[in-house]
Scaffold this motif. Structure first.
Motif, PDB file in Angstrom:
ATOM      1  N   THR A  31       0.712  -1.017  -0.025  1.00 51.06           N
ATOM      2  CA  THR A  31      -0.060  -0.045   0.031  1.00 51.06           C
ATOM      3  C   THR A  31       0.941   1.280  -0.067  1.00 51.06           C
ATOM      4  OG1 THR A  31      -0.022  -0.062   2.412  1.00 51.06           O
ATOM      5  CG2 THR A  31      -1.866  -1.195   1.290  1.00 51.06           C
ATOM      6  N   TYR A  32       2.366   1.164  -0.205  1.00 52.63           N
ATOM      7  CA  TYR A  32       2.976   2.137  -0.210  1.00 52.63           C
ATOM      8  C   TYR A  32       3.629   2.382  -1.542  1.00 52.63           C
ATOM      9  CZ  TYR A  32       3.103   2.004   4.792  1.00 52.63           C
ATOM     10  OH  TYR A  32       2.459   2.151   6.323  1.00 52.63           O
ATOM     11  N   ALA A  33       3.682   3.675  -1.608  1.00 55.74           N
ATOM     12  CA  ALA A  33       4.460   4.137  -2.883  1.00 55.74           C
ATOM     13  C   ALA A  33       6.106   4.128  -2.299  1.00 55.74           C
ATOM     14  CB  ALA A  33       4.421   5.465  -3.354  1.00 55.74           C
ATOM     15  N   GLU A  54      -0.589   1.578  -6.577  1.00 60.90           N
ATOM     16  CA  GLU A  54      -1.826   1.318  -7.197  1.00 60.90           C
ATOM     17  C   GLU A  54      -1.523   0.387  -8.531  1.00 60.90           C
ATOM     18  OE1 GLU A  54      -1.403   4.474  -6.229  1.00 60.90           O
ATOM     19  OE2 GLU A  54      -2.485   4.645  -4.221  1.00 60.90           O
ATOM     20  N   VAL A  55      -0.691   1.027  -9.303  1.00 58.27           N
ATOM     21  CA  VAL A  55      -0.903   0.469 -10.612  1.00 58.27           C
ATOM     22  C   VAL A  55       0.619   0.340 -11.051  1.00 58.27           C
ATOM     23  CG1 VAL A  55      -2.939   1.201 -11.593  1.00 58.27           C
ATOM     24  CG2 VAL A  55      -0.828   2.651 -11.823  1.00 58.27           C
ATOM     25  N   GLY A  56       1.445   0.658 -10.125  1.00 53.28           N
ATOM     26  CA  GLY A  56       3.062   0.478 -10.364  1.00 53.28           C
ATOM     27  C   GLY A  56       3.369   1.798 -11.559  1.00 53.28           C
ATOM     28  N   SER A  57       3.061   2.646 -11.733  1.00 54.79           N
ATOM     29  CA  SER A  57       3.597   3.509 -12.588  1.00 54.79           C
ATOM     30  C   SER A  57       4.724   4.230 -12.091  1.00 54.79           C
ATOM     31  CB  SER A  57       2.408   4.856 -12.604  1.00 54.79           C
ATOM     32  OG  SER A  57       1.319   4.478 -12.954  1.00 54.79           O
ATOM     33  N   GLU A  65      16.905   8.617 -16.613  1.00 59.16           N
ATOM     34  CA  GLU A  65      16.148   7.949 -17.776  1.00 59.16           C
ATOM     35  C   GLU A  65      16.549   7.209 -18.783  1.00 59.16           C
ATOM     36  OE1 GLU A  65      12.443   9.311 -17.480  1.00 59.16           O
ATOM     37  OE2 GLU A  65      12.266   7.263 -18.540  1.00 59.16           O
ATOM     38  N   GLY A  66      16.159   5.869 -19.089  1.00 60.33           N
ATOM     39  CA  GLY A  66      16.659   5.044 -19.769  1.00 60.33           C
ATOM     40  C   GLY A  66      17.684   4.245 -19.412  1.00 60.33           C
ATOM     41  N   ARG A  67      18.432   4.534 -18.309  1.00 65.57           N
ATOM     42  CA  ARG A  67      19.508   3.679 -17.646  1.00 65.57           C
ATOM     43  C   ARG A  67      19.059   2.847 -16.453  1.00 65.57           C
ATOM     44  NH1 ARG A  67      23.921   5.979 -15.687  1.00 65.57           N
ATOM     45  NH2 ARG A  67      22.787   8.069 -14.966  1.00 65.57           N
ATOM     46  N   PHE A  68      18.187   3.224 -15.695  1.00 61.59           N
ATOM     47  CA  PHE A  68      17.765   2.859 -14.504  1.00 61.59           C
ATOM     48  C   PHE A  68      16.394   2.353 -14.627  1.00 61.59           C
ATOM     49  CE2 PHE A  68      20.793   5.395 -11.303  1.00 61.59           C
ATOM     50  CZ  PHE A  68      21.814   5.214 -11.888  1.00 61.59           C
ATOM     51  N   THR A  69      15.953   1.162 -14.082  1.00 62.04           N
ATOM     52  CA  THR A  69      14.862   0.807 -13.950  1.00 62.04           C
ATOM     53  C   THR A  69      14.209   0.286 -12.310  1.00 62.04           C
ATOM     54  OG1 THR A  69      14.957  -0.322 -16.040  1.00 62.04           O
ATOM     55  CG2 THR A  69      12.981  -1.265 -14.792  1.00 62.04           C
ATOM     56  N   ILE A  70      13.146   1.047 -12.085  1.00 62.89           N
ATOM     57  CA  ILE A  70      12.731   0.620 -10.632  1.00 62.89           C
ATOM     58  C   ILE A  70      11.567  -0.401 -10.760  1.00 62.89           C
ATOM     59  CG2 ILE A  70      11.058   2.308 -10.547  1.00 62.89           C
ATOM     60  CD1 ILE A  70      11.206   2.803  -7.680  1.00 62.89           C
ATOM     61  N   GLN A 100       3.625   7.490   1.314  1.00 62.39           N
ATOM     62  CA  GLN A 100       2.175   8.079   0.688  1.00 62.39           C
ATOM     63  C   GLN A 100       2.420   9.422   0.118  1.00 62.39           C
ATOM     64  OE1 GLN A 100      -0.357   6.948   3.937  1.00 62.39           O
ATOM     65  NE2 GLN A 100      -0.809   4.813   2.917  1.00 62.39           N
ATOM     66  N   PRO A 101       3.578   9.623  -0.934  1.00 61.19           N
ATOM     67  CA  PRO A 101       3.283  10.983  -1.503  1.00 61.19           C
ATOM     68  C   PRO A 101       2.217  11.649  -1.981  1.00 61.19           C
ATOM     69  CG  PRO A 101       4.668   9.534  -2.677  1.00 61.19           C
ATOM     70  CD  PRO A 101       4.334   8.764  -1.474  1.00 61.19           C
ATOM     71  N   TRP A 102       2.139  12.762  -1.761  1.00 65.01           N
ATOM     72  CA  TRP A 102       1.034  13.527  -2.447  1.00 65.01           C
ATOM     73  C   TRP A 102       1.150  14.225  -3.585  1.00 65.01           C
ATOM     74  CZ3 TRP A 102       3.442  14.444   2.071  1.00 65.01           C
ATOM     75  CH2 TRP A 102       3.705  15.694   2.416  1.00 65.01           C
ATOM     76  N   ARG A 103       2.530  14.723  -3.901  1.00 62.47           N
ATOM     77  CA  ARG A 103       2.662  15.713  -5.146  1.00 62.47           C
ATOM     78  C   ARG A 103       3.564  14.955  -6.058  1.00 62.47           C
ATOM     79  NH1 ARG A 103       4.843  21.336  -3.458  1.00 62.47           N
ATOM     80  NH2 ARG A 103       5.199  21.486  -5.624  1.00 62.47           N
ATOM     81  N   SER A 104       4.569  14.319  -5.474  1.00 62.63           N
ATOM     82  CA  SER A 104       5.645  13.688  -6.289  1.00 62.63           C
ATOM     83  C   SER A 104       6.177  12.546  -5.912  1.00 62.63           C
ATOM     84  CB  SER A 104       6.612  14.865  -6.916  1.00 62.63           C
ATOM     85  OG  SER A 104       7.645  14.002  -7.757  1.00 62.63           O
ATOM     86  N   LEU A 105       6.619  11.455  -6.839  1.00 64.52           N
ATOM     87  CA  LEU A 105       7.092  10.177  -6.040  1.00 64.52           C
ATOM     88  C   LEU A 105       8.711  10.588  -5.876  1.00 64.52           C
ATOM     89  CD1 LEU A 105       5.577   7.434  -8.279  1.00 64.52           C
ATOM     90  CD2 LEU A 105       5.193   8.136  -6.099  1.00 64.52           C
ATOM     91  N   LEU A 106       9.191  11.644  -6.388  1.00 61.29           N
ATOM     92  CA  LEU A 106      10.532  12.181  -6.206  1.00 61.29           C
ATOM     93  C   LEU A 106      10.840  13.096  -5.182  1.00 61.29           C
ATOM     94  CD1 LEU A 106      11.677  12.144 -10.201  1.00 61.29           C
ATOM     95  CD2 LEU A 106      11.820  10.230  -8.392  1.00 61.29           C
ATOM     96  N   ARG A 107      10.143  13.552  -4.257  1.00 61.60           N
ATOM     97  CA  ARG A 107      10.238  14.484  -3.367  1.00 61.60           C
ATOM     98  C   ARG A 107      10.346  13.783  -1.903  1.00 61.60           C
ATOM     99  NH1 ARG A 107       6.177  18.115  -1.668  1.00 61.60           N
ATOM    100  NH2 ARG A 107       7.974  19.996  -1.189  1.00 61.60           N
ATOM    101  N   ASP A 108      11.704  14.007  -1.560  1.00 62.12           N
ATOM    102  CA  ASP A 108      12.024  13.127  -0.467  1.00 62.12           C
ATOM    103  C   ASP A 108      11.137  13.553   0.865  1.00 62.12           C
ATOM    104  OD1 ASP A 108      15.198  14.569   0.357  1.00 62.12           O
ATOM    105  OD2 ASP A 108      13.141  15.507  -0.078  1.00 62.12           O
ATOM    106  N   VAL A 109      10.672  14.780   0.868  1.00 58.58           N
ATOM    107  CA  VAL A 109      10.018  15.197   2.192  1.00 58.58           C
ATOM    108  C   VAL A 109       8.755  14.544   2.212  1.00 58.58           C
ATOM    109  CG1 VAL A 109      11.156  17.204   2.444  1.00 58.58           C
ATOM    110  CG2 VAL A 109       9.040  17.245   1.042  1.00 58.58           C
ATOM    111  N   GLU A 110       8.168  13.703   1.571  1.00 67.12           N
ATOM    112  CA  GLU A 110       6.928  13.242   1.212  1.00 67.12           C
ATOM    113  C   GLU A 110       6.815  11.702   1.624  1.00 67.12           C
ATOM    114  OE1 GLU A 110       4.617  14.065  -2.141  1.00 67.12           O
ATOM    115  OE2 GLU A 110       5.406  16.208  -2.234  1.00 67.12           O
TER     116      GLU A 110
END
Length: 124
Positions: A31-33, A54-57, A65-70, A100-110
């Motif tokens: 249930t976590y990003a 939810e969907v693995g986006s 981008e293009g070199r790493f895969t999560i 459970q970030p609310w704005r961006s999956l790349l914001r550490d504060v979330e």
């Protein structure tokens, strides 16, 4: 609470590959990003890649981008980061995070849960 433990870091030459793993315990990560972040000496922590619950986006920093895969395996409660074509500028301590970030999956504060990190060193 979620406990996170990273592994898979090491020293490689430029152009090489590494796969980082982050094993969670204490609670299911389903249930976590989840995200991968890195911090080089003297630099701020930056978001590398994120994956939603939810969907693995996924989302990546432009620099990887293009070199790493999560990816994630909820059954194994594990997060992965496949890193290819590594560059010296990828050298950093890499951290996984859950939240459970609310704005961006790349914001550490979330993100609320963090691992201790695993060192990646890329030589030229």
């Amino acid at each position: 609470h979620v406990q996170l433990v990273e592994s898979g870091g090491g020293s490689v030459q430029a152009g090489g590959s590494l796969t980082l793993s982050c094993v969670a315990s204490g609670k299911s990560i389903a249930t976590y990003a989840m995200g991968w972040f890195r911090q080089a000496p003297g630099a701020e922590r930056e978001g590398v890649a994120g994956i939603d619950a939810e969907v693995g986006s996924t989302i990546y920093a432009d620099s990887v981008e293009g070199r790493f895969t999560i990816s994630r395996d909820n059954a194994k409660n594990t997060l992965y980061l496949q890193m290819n074509s590594l560059k010296p500028e990828d050298t950093a301590m890499y951290y996984c995070a859950a939240g459970q970030p609310w704005r961006s999956l790349l914001r550490d504060v979330e993100y609320g849960y963090w691992g201790q990190g695993t060192q990646v060193t890329v030589s030229s």
